[in-house]
Design an enzyme around this catalytic site. Structure first.
Site, mmCIF file in Angstrom:
data_model
loop_
_atom_site.group_PDB
_atom_site.id
_atom_site.type_symbol
_atom_site.label_atom_id
_atom_site.label_comp_id
_atom_site.label_asym_id
_atom_site.label_seq_id
_atom_site.Cartn_x
_atom_site.Cartn_y
_atom_site.Cartn_z
ATOM 1 C CG LEU A 14 41.247 43.421 19.494
ATOM 2 C CD1 LEU A 14 40.083 43.318 18.535
ATOM 3 C CD2 LEU A 14 42.511 42.829 18.917
ATOM 4 C CG ASP A 15 45.233 49.021 18.712
ATOM 5 O OD1 ASP A 15 44.412 48.655 17.828
ATOM 6 O OD2 ASP A 15 46.454 49.107 18.480
ATOM 7 C CG LEU A 16 40.957 53.413 19.898
ATOM 8 C CD1 LEU A 16 41.225 54.912 19.925
ATOM 9 C CD2 LEU A 16 39.503 53.130 20.196
ATOM 10 C CE1 TYR A 17 44.363 54.032 14.143
ATOM 11 C CE2 TYR A 17 45.632 53.520 16.104
ATOM 12 C CZ TYR A 17 45.149 54.437 15.193
ATOM 13 O OH TYR A 17 45.448 55.761 15.352
ATOM 14 C CG HIS A 19 46.355 46.377 14.599
ATOM 15 N ND1 HIS A 19 46.782 47.597 14.142
ATOM 16 C CD2 HIS A 19 45.917 45.706 13.508
ATOM 17 C CE1 HIS A 19 46.607 47.665 12.843
ATOM 18 N NE2 HIS A 19 46.074 46.528 12.431
#
Length: 136
Positions: A14-17, A19
């Site tokens: 995952l990324d910071l959002y 997603h």
């Protein structure tokens, strides 16, 4: 019929959002291409011959995000064979509802470390790749 490779989304994807990071999709697609070659029984021959299938282009189209815990399926098939290149088509879908997450066309060539340039898709190379070719 496309090769189907299951992938479960983990926290480190995952990324910071929250997603799946765009670069992780490339890893999902690569895993599925390896699986396609293994399940077709062709990987060992290419390795014994010291022939590498190298990516020369990736066209990926992101359709919707995947998030933590999603179970994905990567559908993979050989869609095109040219004189010195091939194209692997891939779709990433959610396992629970078959919604499209991303799709990609991956162009590859076959090279040998002691020879210059891409090998032509003739002879033994063609014999191994042509049975994998699928129309969609």
């Amino acid at each position: 019929m496309p090769q189907r490779t299951p992938i479960k989304v983990r926290g480190y994807h995952l990324d910071l959002y929250g997603h799946v990071n765009n670069a992780r999709y490339l890893e999902f697609l690569e895993e599925a291409r390896w699986e396609m070659m293994e399940s077709a029984g062709q990987l060992d021959w290419f390795m014994q011959e010291r022939l590498a299938l190298v990516v020369s282009r990736i066209d990926i189209r992101y359709k919707r995000p995947a998030t933590m815990g999603d179970e994905l399926v990567v559908e993979t098939w050989l869609s095109e064979i040219g004189e010195r290149h091939g194209v692997v088509a891939q779709r990433i879908v959610r396992a629970d509802n078959d919604k499209l997450v991303a799709e990609a066309d991956v162009t590859f060539a076959v090279i040998h470390p002691e020879q210059q340039g891409a090998r032509p898709f003739t002879g033994a190379i063609a014999e191994r790749l042509l049975p994998m070719l699928e129309e969609h």
